[in-house]
Design a protein around this motif. Structure first.
Motif, PDB file in Angstrom:
ATOM      1  N   GLU A   3     -12.292  -7.694 -29.841  1.00 56.88           N
ATOM      2  CA  GLU A   3     -11.488  -7.726 -28.616  1.00 56.88           C
ATOM      3  C   GLU A   3     -11.131  -6.317 -28.166  1.00 56.88           C
ATOM      4  OE1 GLU A   3     -10.895  -9.413 -31.335  1.00 56.88           O
ATOM      5  OE2 GLU A   3     -11.299 -11.487 -30.741  1.00 56.88           O
ATOM      6  N   GLY A   4     -10.840  -5.442 -29.126  1.00 56.80           N
ATOM      7  CA  GLY A   4     -10.527  -4.058 -28.783  1.00 56.80           C
ATOM      8  C   GLY A   4     -11.715  -3.346 -28.174  1.00 56.80           C
ATOM      9  N   ARG A   5     -12.907  -3.605 -28.703  1.00 56.82           N
ATOM     10  CA  ARG A   5     -14.110  -2.995 -28.134  1.00 56.82           C
ATOM     11  C   ARG A   5     -14.358  -3.506 -26.724  1.00 56.82           C
ATOM     12  NH1 ARG A   5     -16.543  -4.039 -33.330  1.00 56.82           N
ATOM     13  NH2 ARG A   5     -17.871  -5.640 -32.377  1.00 56.82           N
ATOM     14  N   ALA A   6     -14.080  -4.786 -26.504  1.00 57.79           N
ATOM     15  CA  ALA A   6     -14.289  -5.367 -25.175  1.00 57.79           C
ATOM     16  C   ALA A   6     -13.342  -4.734 -24.159  1.00 57.79           C
ATOM     17  CB  ALA A   6     -14.083  -6.879 -25.225  1.00 57.79           C
ATOM     18  N   ARG A   7     -12.085  -4.535 -24.550  1.00 53.67           N
ATOM     19  CA  ARG A   7     -11.130  -3.902 -23.632  1.00 53.67           C
ATOM     20  C   ARG A   7     -11.517  -2.451 -23.362  1.00 53.67           C
ATOM     21  NH1 ARG A   7      -7.402  -6.754 -26.843  1.00 53.67           N
ATOM     22  NH2 ARG A   7      -7.011  -4.885 -28.085  1.00 53.67           N
ATOM     23  N   THR A   8     -11.941  -1.748 -24.411  1.00 59.32           N
ATOM     24  CA  THR A   8     -12.359  -0.366 -24.235  1.00 59.32           C
ATOM     25  C   THR A   8     -13.557  -0.277 -23.301  1.00 59.32           C
ATOM     26  OG1 THR A   8     -11.582   0.220 -26.450  1.00 59.32           O
ATOM     27  CG2 THR A   8     -13.154   1.722 -25.414  1.00 59.32           C
ATOM     28  N   LEU A   9     -14.501  -1.187 -23.461  1.00 56.13           N
ATOM     29  CA  LEU A   9     -15.680  -1.211 -22.595  1.00 56.13           C
ATOM     30  C   LEU A   9     -15.270  -1.406 -21.143  1.00 56.13           C
ATOM     31  CD1 LEU A   9     -18.703  -1.462 -21.956  1.00 56.13           C
ATOM     32  CD2 LEU A   9     -18.576  -3.862 -22.661  1.00 56.13           C
ATOM     33  N   LEU A  10     -14.365  -2.335 -20.897  1.00 53.38           N
ATOM     34  CA  LEU A  10     -13.951  -2.645 -19.533  1.00 53.38           C
ATOM     35  C   LEU A  10     -13.291  -1.440 -18.867  1.00 53.38           C
ATOM     36  CD1 LEU A  10     -13.965  -5.137 -17.666  1.00 53.38           C
ATOM     37  CD2 LEU A  10     -11.633  -5.609 -18.429  1.00 53.38           C
ATOM     38  N   TRP A  11     -12.376  -0.796 -19.595  1.00 48.23           N
ATOM     39  CA  TRP A  11     -11.643   0.326 -19.004  1.00 48.23           C
ATOM     40  C   TRP A  11     -12.486   1.599 -18.947  1.00 48.23           C
ATOM     41  CZ3 TRP A  11      -7.589  -0.208 -16.098  1.00 48.23           C
ATOM     42  CH2 TRP A  11      -6.785  -1.349 -16.243  1.00 48.23           C
ATOM     43  N   ALA A  12     -13.334   1.818 -19.936  1.00 45.93           N
ATOM     44  CA  ALA A  12     -14.224   2.977 -19.885  1.00 45.93           C
ATOM     45  C   ALA A  12     -15.197   2.843 -18.725  1.00 45.93           C
ATOM     46  CB  ALA A  12     -14.981   3.120 -21.206  1.00 45.93           C
ATOM     47  N   ASP A  13     -15.677   1.640 -18.485  1.00 44.97           N
ATOM     48  CA  ASP A  13     -16.576   1.415 -17.359  1.00 44.97           C
ATOM     49  C   ASP A  13     -15.872   1.697 -16.034  1.00 44.97           C
ATOM     50  OD1 ASP A  13     -19.367   0.087 -16.704  1.00 44.97           O
ATOM     51  OD2 ASP A  13     -17.921  -0.753 -15.282  1.00 44.97           O
ATOM     52  N   ALA A  14     -14.611   1.283 -15.932  1.00 47.70           N
ATOM     53  CA  ALA A  14     -13.841   1.552 -14.712  1.00 47.70           C
ATOM     54  C   ALA A  14     -13.660   3.051 -14.499  1.00 47.70           C
ATOM     55  CB  ALA A  14     -12.480   0.859 -14.795  1.00 47.70           C
ATOM     56  N   LEU A  15     -13.391   3.771 -15.585  1.00 48.99           N
ATOM     57  CA  LEU A  15     -13.220   5.219 -15.490  1.00 48.99           C
ATOM     58  C   LEU A  15     -14.519   5.894 -15.072  1.00 48.99           C
ATOM     59  CD1 LEU A  15     -11.537   7.768 -15.936  1.00 48.99           C
ATOM     60  CD2 LEU A  15     -12.102   7.639 -18.372  1.00 48.99           C
ATOM     61  N   GLY A  16     -15.620   5.515 -15.723  1.00 45.32           N
ATOM     62  CA  GLY A  16     -16.905   6.103 -15.365  1.00 45.32           C
ATOM     63  C   GLY A  16     -17.297   5.794 -13.938  1.00 45.32           C
ATOM     64  N   LEU A  17     -17.024   4.582 -13.492  1.00 41.43           N
ATOM     65  CA  LEU A  17     -17.324   4.186 -12.120  1.00 41.43           C
ATOM     66  C   LEU A  17     -16.634   5.100 -11.118  1.00 41.43           C
ATOM     67  CD1 LEU A  17     -18.575   1.597 -10.483  1.00 41.43           C
ATOM     68  CD2 LEU A  17     -16.172   0.987 -10.227  1.00 41.43           C
ATOM     69  N   ALA A  18     -15.343   5.328 -11.316  1.00 41.31           N
ATOM     70  CA  ALA A  18     -14.575   6.159 -10.390  1.00 41.31           C
ATOM     71  C   ALA A  18     -15.026   7.620 -10.427  1.00 41.31           C
ATOM     72  CB  ALA A  18     -13.080   6.053 -10.713  1.00 41.31           C
ATOM     73  N   LEU A  19     -15.315   8.125 -11.627  1.00 44.41           N
ATOM     74  CA  LEU A  19     -15.748   9.520 -11.753  1.00 44.41           C
ATOM     75  C   LEU A  19     -17.100   9.743 -11.092  1.00 44.41           C
ATOM     76  CD1 LEU A  19     -14.746  10.188 -15.477  1.00 44.41           C
ATOM     77  CD2 LEU A  19     -13.667  11.186 -13.451  1.00 44.41           C
ATOM     78  N   PHE A  20     -18.049   8.850 -11.343  1.00 45.62           N
ATOM     79  CA  PHE A  20     -19.395   9.029 -10.805  1.00 45.62           C
ATOM     80  C   PHE A  20     -19.457   8.784  -9.303  1.00 45.62           C
ATOM     81  CE2 PHE A  20     -22.481   8.626 -14.647  1.00 45.62           C
ATOM     82  CZ  PHE A  20     -22.176   9.939 -14.979  1.00 45.62           C
ATOM     83  N   ALA A  21     -18.564   7.964  -8.774  1.00 40.20           N
ATOM     84  CA  ALA A  21     -18.513   7.790  -7.321  1.00 40.20           C
ATOM     85  C   ALA A  21     -18.215   9.122  -6.641  1.00 40.20           C
ATOM     86  CB  ALA A  21     -17.462   6.747  -6.950  1.00 40.20           C
ATOM     87  N   ILE A  22     -17.364   9.919  -7.272  1.00 42.08           N
ATOM     88  CA  ILE A  22     -16.998  11.221  -6.711  1.00 42.08           C
ATOM     89  C   ILE A  22     -18.121  12.234  -6.884  1.00 42.08           C
ATOM     90  CG2 ILE A  22     -15.343  13.115  -6.802  1.00 42.08           C
ATOM     91  CD1 ILE A  22     -14.321  10.337  -5.768  1.00 42.08           C
ATOM     92  N   THR A  23     -18.630  12.375  -8.100  1.00 41.52           N
ATOM     93  CA  THR A  23     -19.662  13.391  -8.332  1.00 41.52           C
ATOM     94  C   THR A  23     -20.951  13.057  -7.591  1.00 41.52           C
ATOM     95  OG1 THR A  23     -20.440  12.321 -10.373  1.00 41.52           O
ATOM     96  CG2 THR A  23     -18.699  13.969 -10.583  1.00 41.52           C
ATOM     97  N   GLY A  24     -21.277  11.769  -7.508  1.00 41.40           N
ATOM     98  CA  GLY A  24     -22.484  11.386  -6.775  1.00 41.40           C
ATOM     99  C   GLY A  24     -22.373  11.715  -5.304  1.00 41.40           C
TER     100      GLY A  24
END
Length: 207
Positions: A87-108
């Motif tokens: 469950e902890g890995r699943a939560r980390t995956l969800l939030w890490a994906d959200a962080l990466g999404l926001a960061l790459f939207a800017i750099t892209g």
């Protein structure tokens, strides 16, 4: 990219590589599987962006630093992911994906603008950068990509990219980048916390 943006790019690569590695952990893959999923997730969106821009070489070919980052993050996850509950890995995956999404939207978006793309095209390339790595990750893992689910996902990347592009007209690049990140990540975070989703096409009454 200058100033803050290269750092944002590296952080985004590392975070997305982590999401790929966490999916590999869920699937019980070997170290090669971890590195493969981590790397394609970390560099997939940026690679497609650079290919579509055409006028510049693919970034990781000229500077393999991001590939090394993906490899290091993936192997670190391979030796440490078992210390965390599923469950902890699943939560980390969800939030890490959200962080990466926001960061790459800017750099892209910033990379596209710097290469001479018009604002609308730059926004779309920002969305591509933010989402394509995750699409490859999910397809290789045999999952339905997040972009094909009802989650507020592509919408969050689009909002962050649009806010960044609009802010660039009146604000310094670094300030615009922070604003775009806050919009993109904030929208995705609210969707996760409150269960927001887009409307789903339902069955017609006569079916």
């Amino acid at each position: 990219m200058t100033g803050l943006l290269p750092l944002i790019e590296w952080v985004g690569v590392a975070v997305f590589a982590l999401t790929g590695a966490l999916v590999a952990a869920r699937k019980g893959m070997d170290p090669f599987g971890f590195v493969l999923l981590g790397t394609v997730t970390g560099i997939g969106g940026g690679t497609l962006r650079d290919v579509l821009l055409g006028a510049r070489p693919v970034a990781w070919i000229m500077d393999p630093t991001v590939v090394l980052i993906c490899t290091a993050v993936s192997l670190a996850a391979f030796v440490s992911a078992h210390h965390f509950e599923r469950e902890g890995r699943a939560r980390t995956l969800l939030w890490a994906d959200a962080l990466g999404l926001a960061l790459f939207a800017i750099t892209g978006t910033a990379t596209a603008l710097a290469s001479g793309a018009p604002p609308v095209s730059a926004v779309l390339l920002g969305v591509v950068t933010a989402t394509f790595g995750g699409i490859i990750r999910d397809i290789l893992a045999g999952d339905v990509p997040l972009v094909l689910r009802r989650d507020v996902y592509v919408t969050a990347a689009l909002a962050g990219s649009t806010a960044f592009t609009a802010a660039m007209a009146v604000l310094p690049l670094e300030v615009a980048a922070v604003l775009g990140f806050v919009v993109g990540f904030g929208l995705r975070a609210l969707a996760i916390l409150r269960g927001w989703s887009l409307p789903q096409y339902g069955q017609r009454a006569d079916e």
